[in-house]
Design an enzyme around this catalytic site. Structure first.
Site, mmCIF file in Angstrom:
data_model
loop_
_atom_site.group_PDB
_atom_site.id
_atom_site.type_symbol
_atom_site.label_atom_id
_atom_site.label_comp_id
_atom_site.label_asym_id
_atom_site.label_seq_id
_atom_site.Cartn_x
_atom_site.Cartn_y
_atom_site.Cartn_z
ATOM 1 N N GLU A 242 28.484 42.782 29.884
ATOM 2 C CA GLU A 242 30.316 43.113 30.802
ATOM 3 C C GLU A 242 31.385 43.150 29.270
ATOM 4 O O GLU A 242 31.069 41.800 28.789
ATOM 5 C CB GLU A 242 30.566 41.783 31.655
ATOM 6 C CG GLU A 242 29.777 41.981 32.846
ATOM 7 C CD GLU A 242 29.760 42.648 34.160
ATOM 8 O OE1 GLU A 242 30.686 44.229 33.752
ATOM 9 O OE2 GLU A 242 28.984 43.058 35.176
ATOM 10 N N CYS A 276 39.945 42.757 30.042
ATOM 11 C CA CYS A 276 38.791 44.281 29.766
ATOM 12 C C CYS A 276 39.627 44.923 31.027
ATOM 13 O O CYS A 276 39.127 45.648 30.087
ATOM 14 C CB CYS A 276 37.401 43.277 30.367
ATOM 15 S SG CYS A 276 37.262 42.754 31.657
#
Ligand code: NAD
Length: 510
Positions: A242, A276
């Protein structure tokens, strides 16, 4: 944030990013320490797996309750070590609790043994898929959501029956060790290795990749993601990766421009822009641009970073990130952008004031690279088609946001993103049943949701012959003469081959 105490050798000293005060001192674990942590996790793995889904659920819910009971201390520690303001810390914590709860409660259903139809040629069989734990999962975490992000892997891996060795970021070791300790405190009878922790820098993470865990769940930058994959390649250790994003927001003609502007402001600036899946770029159609920009300016009026109770968001947690933010702002302004809010002087030594850059060239760093600061680029486009094309124009594909009263879902379907929020911002991250992840430079694999549970389970297929009808077994040298030809005729009928042979162009029967 972190400093290394060079005089004391291999020690990790975590310091408050604003005051520089020492938050805690932690060992820098080497390969031998990581191997010992893995051994503890392996020793606990059988116990944890054998508990079964219901008992694991009870223990995970106990952990969530324990964390909820400590929310004041955890919010304070998030503020002290990461710098985030209480509001950001609370939102992080309550989202993490929802994920633990969802994983705990849904694991049994998602990972239950599933029956599968055997098909006509093996109609005398039953078939099923079982989901087994992988064993030990290594979780390597970042500093920007030091509780939520690791929980997104840890809770799901534990719920699926695995034990975990967790390596928190070198910038947030106090939070990482505290998180692991709360699990042990909530489950005092559990063996030490159910959720273990190792601290250190990148080398400790690399040692975890090489240690022989059954999977690595990595969250961090794409550059480190590549190093993790390379390290895991030698042992064929599977990975879920990720990484970052450059998430766009599309604001259409029919958008509620005030709601869009408020969402853009919060999506870009909360947590100091260190999210993010935070909003980094806005594409607004010409018809909506003027009201949107006016609302955006209003939405950011009085929004400011700081360490006090009135601050909207905190500092840059990692000092190195200031250089990236400064470079992006400078580059954008040097290439013709104008600053609607803030500017060069907004980038300080610890804090960054909100910056909104308008009409930044699409090929500039501020548009193409992850900035990870409280900055936002806004570009006016002719229409939604142009917005979609530009939104899809970076190497990342993590999250996206759409504001449109009537066409939100249709616009969402055209965006290259693993997750989209329509008429709201970042909602996908807080709905535990939705898988979270991206593609391209944003990584691969999924955490959260059913897919997030299955990332940490090994499917095992079992086909069992129930009836042994004489003369029907194809997979034997002793099959009756004529059986194969009969089956081939049936297959031709089933797949429409007989019609094809006759030159019939109609599609085969369903
Ligand atoms: P980073 O890549 O610098 O570090 C992440 C972790 O990897 C740290 O624990 C670090 O010690 C470890 N590490 C470093 N080198 C390693 C190596 N060679 N082998 C194994 N581990 C190693 O990232 P960061 O600065 O901590 O985090 C910020 C990044 O994380 C941003 O790009 C952000 O977008 C991304 N992020 C992504 C998500 C997501 O779910 N997609 C969530 C949060 C943050």
């Amino acid at each position: 944030m972190t400093a290394v105490d060079r005089d004391r050798g291999a020690e990790l000293v975590s310091v408050n990013p604003v005051t520089g005060a020492v938050v805690g001192r932690f060992p820098v674990h080497g390969a031998a320490d990581v191997a010992a942590a893995l051994e503890r996790a392996r020793a606990a793995a059988g116990w944890w797996a054998k508990l079964g889904a219901d008992e694991r659920r009870a223990r995970l819910l106990r952990w969530a309750a324990y964390l909820a009971g400590q929310d004041g201390e955890l919010v304070a520690l998030l503020h002290e070590e990461n710098g985030k303001v209480a509001a950001d810390a609370r939102i992080e914590l309550l989202t993490a609790l929802e994920h633990i709860r969802w994983a705990a409660r849904q694991a049994r259903r998602v990972l239950r043994t599933r029956r599968v139809l055997p098909g006509p040629f093996l109609a005398d069989h039953t078939a099923r898929v079982e989901y087994r734990p992988l064993g030990v999962v290594g979780v390597i975490g970042p500093w920007n959501y030091p509780i939520l992000t690791p929980v997104g892997s840890i809770a799901y891996a534990l719920a699926a029956g695995n034990t975990v060795v967790f390596k928190p970021s070198e910038h947030t070791p106090a939070l990482g060790t505290r998180l692991a300790r709360t699990f042990a405190e909530a489950n005092p009878d559990a063996p030490a290795g159910v959720l273990g922790v190792v601290t250190g820098f990148g080398a400790t993470g690399a040692a975890l990749c090489a240690a022989g865990v059954d999977k690595i769940a990595f969250t961090g930058s794409a550059a480190t993601g590549r190093a993790v994959m390379a390290a895991c390649a030698s042992t064929l250790t599977p990975v879920v990766v990720e990484c970052g994003g450059k998430d766009p927001m599309v604001v259409a003609d029919d958008a509620d421009t005030r709601a869009a502007a408020r969402a853009a402001a919060w999506g870009a600036m909360s947590n100091g822009g260190q999210t993010c899946a935070g909003v980094e770029r806005v594409y607004v159609t010409r018809a909506a641009a003027e009201p949107f920009l006016a609302e955006l300016r209003r939405a950011l009026d009085g929004i400011h970073p700081g360490a006090g109770p009135d601050a909207s968001y905190g500092p840059m947690t990692m000092p190195g990130q200031l250089d990236v933010v400064r470079r992006h702002v400078d580059d954008a302004l040097a290439h013709g952008a104008y600053a609607l809010v803030g500017g060069r002087k907004s980038v300080g030594e610890v804090f960054v004031e909100p910056v909104v850059l308008v009409d930044v060239p699409e090929d500039s760093a501020a548009v193409q690279e992850e900035t990870f600061g409280p900055t936002l680029t806004v570009r006016t486009v002719a229409d939604v088609d142009e917005a979609v094309e530009l939104a899809n124009g970076t190497a990342y594909a993590l999250g996206a946001t759409v504001f449109s009263r009537r066409h939100g879902d249709e616009i969402a379907s055209r965006l290259d993103a693993g997750m989209v929020s329509v008429n709201a911002v970042l909602s996908f991250a807080a709905i535990p049943g939705l898988p979270f992840g991206g593609s391209g430079e944003s990584g691969f694999g999924r955490v959260h949701g059913p897919e997030g549970l299955r990332e940490f389970a090994r499917p095992r297929s079992v086909a069992t012959r129930r009836l042994a009808l004489p003369g029907t077994t194809l997979t034997t040298f002793r099959r009756p003469p004529g059986l194969l030809a009969a089956v081939a005729r049936a297959a031709r009928l089933r797949h429409g081959g007989a019609r094809r042979a006759r030159g019939d162009s109609a599609p085969p029967p369903a």
